[in-house]
Design an enzyme around this catalytic site. Structure first.
Site, PDB file in Angstrom:
ATOM      1  N   PHE A   1     -29.703   0.839   8.435  1.00 29.08           N
ATOM      2  CA  PHE A   1     -28.688   1.672   9.070  1.00 29.08           C
ATOM      3  C   PHE A   1     -27.383   1.606   8.271  1.00 29.08           C
ATOM      4  O   PHE A   1     -26.989   0.531   7.825  1.00 29.08           O
ATOM      5  CB  PHE A   1     -28.407   1.186  10.499  1.00 29.08           C
ATOM      6  CG  PHE A   1     -29.523   1.450  11.474  1.00 29.08           C
ATOM      7  CD1 PHE A   1     -29.586   2.654  12.153  1.00 29.08           C
ATOM      8  CD2 PHE A   1     -30.498   0.489  11.721  1.00 29.08           C
ATOM      9  CE1 PHE A   1     -30.605   2.902  13.072  1.00 29.08           C
ATOM     10  CE2 PHE A   1     -31.518   0.722  12.626  1.00 29.08           C
ATOM     11  CZ  PHE A   1     -31.573   1.940  13.302  1.00 29.08           C
TER      12      PHE A   1
ATOM     13  N   HIS B   1     -12.336  -0.729   9.722  1.00 32.13           N
ATOM     14  CA  HIS B   1     -13.760  -1.018   9.902  1.00 32.13           C
ATOM     15  C   HIS B   1     -14.530  -0.758   8.611  1.00 32.13           C
ATOM     16  O   HIS B   1     -15.041   0.342   8.389  1.00 32.13           O
ATOM     17  CB  HIS B   1     -14.303  -0.130  11.034  1.00 32.13           C
ATOM     18  CG  HIS B   1     -15.657  -0.519  11.529  1.00 32.13           C
ATOM     19  ND1 HIS B   1     -16.009  -0.410  12.856  1.00 32.13           N
ATOM     20  CD2 HIS B   1     -16.750  -1.002  10.902  1.00 32.13           C
ATOM     21  CE1 HIS B   1     -17.265  -0.816  13.008  1.00 32.13           C
ATOM     22  NE2 HIS B   1     -17.730  -1.167  11.826  1.00 32.13           N
TER      23      HIS B   1
ATOM     24  N   ASP C   1     -16.345   2.885   8.776  1.00 34.41           N
ATOM     25  CA  ASP C   1     -17.559   2.071   8.913  1.00 34.41           C
ATOM     26  C   ASP C   1     -18.335   2.079   7.595  1.00 34.41           C
ATOM     27  O   ASP C   1     -19.558   2.195   7.570  1.00 34.41           O
ATOM     28  CB  ASP C   1     -18.438   2.567  10.062  1.00 34.41           C
ATOM     29  CG  ASP C   1     -19.519   1.559  10.456  1.00 34.41           C
ATOM     30  OD1 ASP C   1     -19.486   0.420   9.955  1.00 34.41           O
ATOM     31  OD2 ASP C   1     -20.410   1.920  11.255  1.00 34.41           O
TER      32      ASP C   1
END
Length: 433
Positions: free
Chosen positions: A329, A67, A311
């Site tokens: 974000f 990810h 991430d």
């Protein structure tokens, strides 16, 4: 940073081999010839071989991250496949899966092929994840089978949750035809509303709109039920709450097609850290309470959560150095990952190092169907050498991403990546202990 081509003959000498696939730890030398493992144990390497002293170090499989966001095409000012690859190697990662929320998104066979072709020149293995819906609009399913043939290893609209349950059902059903996971960013947008951080006491004190854990757990529950109904493979990304863990744990008792990941930052921080208003801690899903963090650690240790994924989400200075409500974000995470999770899980929580390494190597490769037996003779060398006992402080000089949005700057970590070998290239760390 030191990145160069691997010598024709390279010997990693006097280290301890940690093989998470065969669950073995033993002392041995390792000989690499032309980028492939020639021999392990006793051998007669040529005198011209480059000898790398690994005494006191652990030689293990290259890490695999399911990810990451490398932003290419469209936002090369934040990251490219090349700069993302350097960040990955600095963190010990030899293989990554890139998310499709680029500009334009990876929503067609042509876009998947674009990534595959461009990645061939990179020093790590890069696998594209295809979008579930066209233009990530949450409505129209992409040509998943054709994208799979071009090299898509999973499907996701990451960053944009699939709100329509019927669309998610169709996507899961289509995915069974090619046997790869669907990954849905698990947040109910209506429940999340305008939330900027976890909804709780801290968000109230700070005067910031909250995003409740229910926004995640409700979507996780829906997706788990749909996956069970369709028989599809579902991978739950960046789990952040105890409630979501409970749903996953319950479903995994009867369904072997469910997997999940957790990020280093959700294991390390709790929402108390946001008292600083550090926009680098503004992530989706948000950093939650200490009890949530403890539940995540427990879920990793008991196997409810299958792997660690960073991430890695690069943003420009302008995206982050602004007011909390306007900031983007996401945070970067590749370079700091091992030092973070080794500190939290091994040093502080008593996990065995081999179990942690499995979370970074064998487990993510198994989820995506990649080869996991990396210490077999003839295998392409994907190797990471670590010093798990080294104490160090993460700073800006350790960042090789185009972006510097990390809340770990100034944090004391445990365990360094000493060198990484991938695609006949070698990265040697220059971390000052």
């Amino acid at each position: 940073m030191s990145l160069k081509n691997l010598s024709k003959h390279t010997v990693l000498k006097a280290g301890t081999l940690l093989d998470p696939f065969n669950k073995r730890t033993y002392k041995a030398d390792l000989w690499i010839k032309d980028g492939f493992i020639e021999s392990i144990g006793e051998f007669n390497a040529p005198k011209s071989a480059e000898i790398i002293d690994c005494k006191g170090k652990i030689i293990t499989h290259g890490f695999c991250d399911l990810h990451v966001h490398f932003r290419e095409p469209g936002r090369e000012d934040k990251e490219t496949l090349d700069t993302g690859s350097l960040s990955a190697m600095a963190g010990g990662f030899t293989r990554v899966c890139v998310m499709p929320n680029t500009n334009p998104p990876l929503d067609s066979p042509e876009m998947i092929n674009f990534i595959k072709e461009k990645a061939e020149k990179c020093p790590i293995h890069i696998h594209p994840i295809g979008a579930v819906t066209k233009d990530q609009n949450g409505k129209d399913i992409t040509e998943m089978a054709l994208m799979f043939k071009q090299g898509a290893v999973a499907f996701s609209d990451d960053g944009l949750p699939i709100q329509d349950g019927a669309v998610m059902r169709i996507a899961l059903e289509y995915s069974t035809l090619v046997g790869v996971p669907v990954i849905n960013h698990a947040e109910d947008e209506c429940l999340r509303s305008e939330g900027l951080m976890h909804e709780g006491i801290i968000s109230t004190h700070l005067g910031l709109p909250g995003n409740p854990d229910l926004a995640e757990s409700a979507m996780v529950h829906r997706d788990l039920e749909l996956a069970d109904f369709t028989g599809a493979k579902l991978h739950v990304p960046h789990v952040s709450s105890a409630k979501a863990v409970q749903h996953i744990q319950k479903m995994k008792r009867k369904n072997n097609n469910i997997t999940s990941e957790v990020t280093p930052h959700h294991l390390f921080f709790n929402d108390q850290a946001l008292r600083s208003y550090d926009t680098n801690l503004k992530v989706a899903p948000p950093i939650r309470t200490e009890s949530d963090r403890e539940a995540l650690v427990k879920a990793v240790k008991d196997g409810t959560i299958d792997c660690i994924a960073t991430d890695h989400a690069p943003h420009t200075l302008e995206d982050k150095e602004t007011t909390f409500d306007c900031a983007s974000f996401g945070m970067i995470g590749l370079e700091s990952a091992f030092g973070v999770v080794n500190k939290v899980l091994v040093q502080e929580s008593g996990m065995e190092l081999i179990d942690l390494i499995s979370l970074l190597t064998v487990n993510p490769r198994k989820i995506m169907g990649f080869d996991s037996d990396l210490f077999s003779e003839g295998a392409m060398a994907e190797i990471t050498v670590i010093d798990p006992d080294c104490d160090w402080t993460f700073d800006k000089d350790h960042i090789h991403s185009k972006s510097g949005n990390s809340p770990f700057i100034g944090k004391n970590l445990k365990g360094t990546v000493e060198l990484t070998i991938s695609t006949n290239s070698i990265y040697k760390s220059q971390i000052i202990k």
